[in-house]
Scaffold this active site. Sequence first.
Site, PDB file in Angstrom:
ATOM      1  N   SER A   9       3.271  -4.321  11.015  1.00 49.41           N
ATOM      2  CA  SER A   9       2.988  -5.035  12.258  1.00 49.41           C
ATOM      3  C   SER A   9       1.649  -5.755  12.244  1.00 49.41           C
ATOM      4  CB  SER A   9       3.030  -4.067  13.446  1.00 49.41           C
ATOM      5  OG  SER A   9       2.022  -3.070  13.310  1.00 49.41           O
ATOM      6  N   SER A 125      -3.830   2.107  -1.626  1.00 49.60           N
ATOM      7  CA  SER A 125      -4.940   3.037  -1.499  1.00 49.60           C
ATOM      8  C   SER A 125      -6.201   2.247  -1.144  1.00 49.60           C
ATOM      9  CB  SER A 125      -5.102   3.817  -2.807  1.00 49.60           C
ATOM     10  OG  SER A 125      -6.186   4.712  -2.742  1.00 49.60           O
ATOM     11  N   TYR A 139     -11.793   9.936   5.342  1.00 52.09           N
ATOM     12  CA  TYR A 139     -11.094   8.768   4.811  1.00 52.09           C
ATOM     13  C   TYR A 139     -11.055   8.825   3.286  1.00 52.09           C
ATOM     14  CZ  TYR A 139      -9.914   3.963   3.657  1.00 52.09           C
ATOM     15  OH  TYR A 139      -9.313   2.847   3.122  1.00 52.09           O
ATOM     16  N   LYS A 143      -7.757   9.148   0.642  1.00 52.90           N
ATOM     17  CA  LYS A 143      -7.451   8.214  -0.441  1.00 52.90           C
ATOM     18  C   LYS A 143      -7.540   8.893  -1.812  1.00 52.90           C
ATOM     19  CE  LYS A 143      -6.435   4.722   2.114  1.00 52.90           C
ATOM     20  NZ  LYS A 143      -5.018   4.280   2.198  1.00 52.90           N
TER      21      LYS A 143
END
Length: 270
Positions: A9, A125, A139, A143
């Site tokens: 989106s 990633s 975060y 990853k």
Amino acid sequence: MIVLITGASSGIGRRTAELLAASGHQVFGAARRTHDIPAGVTPVPLDLTDGTGAEAAVRRVLDEAGRIDVLVNCAGYGEFGSVEETSIDDARRQLEVNVLGPTRLVQAVLPGMREAGSGRIVNVSSLAGEFAAPLGGWYHASKFALEALSDTLRGEVAQFGVDVTVVQPSYVDTGWHDTAMDRLAAASGTGPYRRMADAMRRYFAGSQVARQMSTVDAVAQVVARAAQAPRPRTRYRVGKGANVAVALATLLPDRTFDALTRAQFGYGRA
């Protein structure tokens, strides 16, 4: 090909979905805000924090198209803030969206890919999966985990004719940074890490980052290439200085790299 892509989106996911559809593939775009999915892409509702959402999304594609040739895990966000101050609930949501949600999708598409003897999984990633910096712990953790799972998966599913590849963007000109800095302000904007948080927010608002930004289209072109290449690379790095940054993190002593990071973000002496 029949392609399922998440995060369709907005940003990289939306543009990649457009590119793949324009190349003649049947593309299903998954997102929470399905009204923002581009024309020519079939919308599929998906909330990655919903434990049953991945299976439902895959089932919907299989019911309509009969198979899934390519899964592109593109959805994600950055939960920023000090490790001390970030709530476990917020940390858990970061892992749900960036790690567990994509993994549920992988688990749902693999039986069909194994049966077909072919398939492609592309995990988007970040360079943040190669090295870590202060105030981005969860975060980076998400990853790092996605990178490790991708490497493990690649070794497991190659025997079934399934490829796994990772795309690692550096800074990208999207709203991602605004969200990350909002999360940082909420977690660490007023507490003992305020000085570091203010420095990081100034850094991301500055011209230095702007000069290093890749366009959404440039990154989406790489993701689309990873999805379509007959023999994809295991990793695609995107962004100015991306390879240099990884080399520095790998080759320099940890404390030297820590000092460079403090200087880069303007933290001053720890």
